[in-house]
Scaffold this active site. Structure first.
Site, PDB file in Angstrom:
ATOM      1  N   CYS A  53     -30.812   7.942  29.307  1.00  0.00           N
ATOM      2  CA  CYS A  53     -29.604   9.252  29.363  1.00  0.00           C
ATOM      3  C   CYS A  53     -28.051   9.158  28.580  1.00  0.00           C
ATOM      4  O   CYS A  53     -28.143   8.258  28.294  1.00  0.00           O
ATOM      5  CB  CYS A  53     -29.463   9.441  30.976  1.00  0.00           C
ATOM      6  SG  CYS A  53     -31.298   9.693  31.628  1.00  0.00           S
ATOM      7  N   GLU A  55     -25.514   9.137  30.184  1.00  0.00           N
ATOM      8  CA  GLU A  55     -24.216   9.526  30.383  1.00  0.00           C
ATOM      9  C   GLU A  55     -24.167   7.930  30.423  1.00  0.00           C
ATOM     10  O   GLU A  55     -23.417   6.751  30.155  1.00  0.00           O
ATOM     11  CB  GLU A  55     -24.502   9.379  31.509  1.00  0.00           C
ATOM     12  CG  GLU A  55     -24.393  10.917  31.966  1.00  0.00           C
ATOM     13  CD  GLU A  55     -26.183  11.464  32.097  1.00  0.00           C
ATOM     14  OE1 GLU A  55     -26.904  11.151  31.693  1.00  0.00           O
ATOM     15  OE2 GLU A  55     -26.026  13.074  33.083  1.00  0.00           O
ATOM     16  N   CYS A  90     -28.855  11.728  36.499  1.00  0.00           N
ATOM     17  CA  CYS A  90     -30.302  11.134  37.391  1.00  0.00           C
ATOM     18  C   CYS A  90     -29.756  10.637  38.543  1.00  0.00           C
ATOM     19  O   CYS A  90     -28.323   9.613  37.807  1.00  0.00           O
ATOM     20  CB  CYS A  90     -30.780  10.638  36.036  1.00  0.00           C
ATOM     21  SG  CYS A  90     -31.073   8.754  35.563  1.00  0.00           S
TER      22      CYS A  90
HETATM   23  N1  THU Z   1     -31.530  13.300  30.791  1.00  0.00           N
HETATM   24  C1  THU Z   1     -30.185  12.266  30.600  1.00  0.00           C
HETATM   25  O1  THU Z   1     -29.674  12.271  29.140  1.00  0.00           O
HETATM   26  N2  THU Z   1     -29.379  12.599  30.984  1.00  0.00           N
HETATM   27  C2  THU Z   1     -29.384  12.730  32.952  1.00  0.00           C
HETATM   28  O2  THU Z   1     -28.884  12.913  33.673  1.00  0.00           O
HETATM   29  C3  THU Z   1     -31.475  12.928  33.327  1.00  0.00           C
HETATM   30  C4  THU Z   1     -32.473  13.167  32.066  1.00  0.00           C
HETATM   31  C5  THU Z   1     -32.384  12.786  29.585  1.00  0.00           C
HETATM   32  C6  THU Z   1     -33.540  11.881  29.308  1.00  0.00           C
HETATM   33  C7  THU Z   1     -34.059  12.108  28.590  1.00  0.00           C
HETATM   34  O3  THU Z   1     -33.862  12.375  27.184  1.00  0.00           O
HETATM   35  C8  THU Z   1     -34.491  14.091  28.579  1.00  0.00           C
HETATM   36  O4  THU Z   1     -33.233  14.224  30.066  1.00  0.00           O
HETATM   37  C9  THU Z   1     -35.429  14.774  29.959  1.00  0.00           C
HETATM   38  O5  THU Z   1     -35.437  14.463  30.751  1.00  0.00           O
END
Ligand code: THU
Length: 133
Positions: A53, A55, A90
Site C-alpha cells: 500500500c 501508506e 487498510c
Molecule cells: N491500497 C493502498 O495503497 N492503501 C490502502 O490503505 C488500501 C489499498 C491499494 C492496494 C492495492 O494496490 C489497491 O489499493 C487496491 O486494493
C-alpha cells in the site's frame, strides 16, 4: 506544511501508482517532525500478496532514511486515477502507523479538493502492542 498542501502531495504521489491489476491508485504523503515529507504510492504484483500500500511505502521510505517522528499523513486514492472519494487506510497500514505514531497522530483523507481529518486513535482504537520481554 498545511493540511491542504500535504493532501495535494498525496494526490500527486498517486500518479506514480503501479496498479495494473486493480486500476486503483493511492498516494500518501507523510510529514516528519523535521519538516521533510516522504511520499508513497501503491505497488502491485502479479502474485497479488506482495502488493504494498501507498501508506506503508511512505512509512518505510521514511524509516529507512532514519526518520521515526511523524506529524501527520495525507492519503488520496480512487479507481482509474479518479480521486473523488476518501480512501481510508487498510488495517495493516493502520497497525504500521501505530508502531511509530501516537493516538493523536492526524490522518487526512483527501477527496475532491477537500479532506476529512481523523486521528489514528479513531481509526485504530485498540492496536496490537508486543508484550514480550
Ligand atoms: N491500497 C493502498 O495503497 N492503501 C490502502 O490503505 C488500501 C489499498 C491499494 C492496494 C492495492 O494496490 C489497491 O489499493 C487496491 O486494493
Amino acid at each position: 506544511m498545511t493540511d491542504k498542501e500535504l493532501c495535494r502531495m498525496a494526490e500527486s504521489a498517486a500518479e506514480a501508482a503501479y496498479n495494473p491489476y486493480s486500476r486503483f491508485a493511492v498516494g500518501a504523503a507523510l510529514l516528519c517532525s523535521d519538516g521533510s515529507v516522504y511520499t508513497g504510492c501503491n505497488i502491485e504484483n502479479a502474485s497479488f500478496t506482495p502488493t504494498v500500500c501507498a501508506e506503508r511505502v511512505a512509512v518505510f521510505k521514511a524509516v529507512s532514511d532514519g526518520k521515526r517522528d511523524f506529524v501527520k499523513i495525507a492519503i488520496a486514492g480512487g479507481k482509474n486515477g479518479r480521486l473523488d472519494g476518501i480512501c481510508p487506510p487498510c488495517g495493516v497500514c493502520r497497525q504500521v502507523l501505530s508502531e511509530f505514531c501516537k493516538c493523536d497522530f492526524k490522518v487526512l483523507l483527501a477527496f475532491c479538493g477537500g479532506h476529512k481529518i481523523y486521528t489514528l486513535g479513531e481509526l485504530l482504537p485498540v492496536s496490537f502492542e508486543f508484550a514480550g520481554e
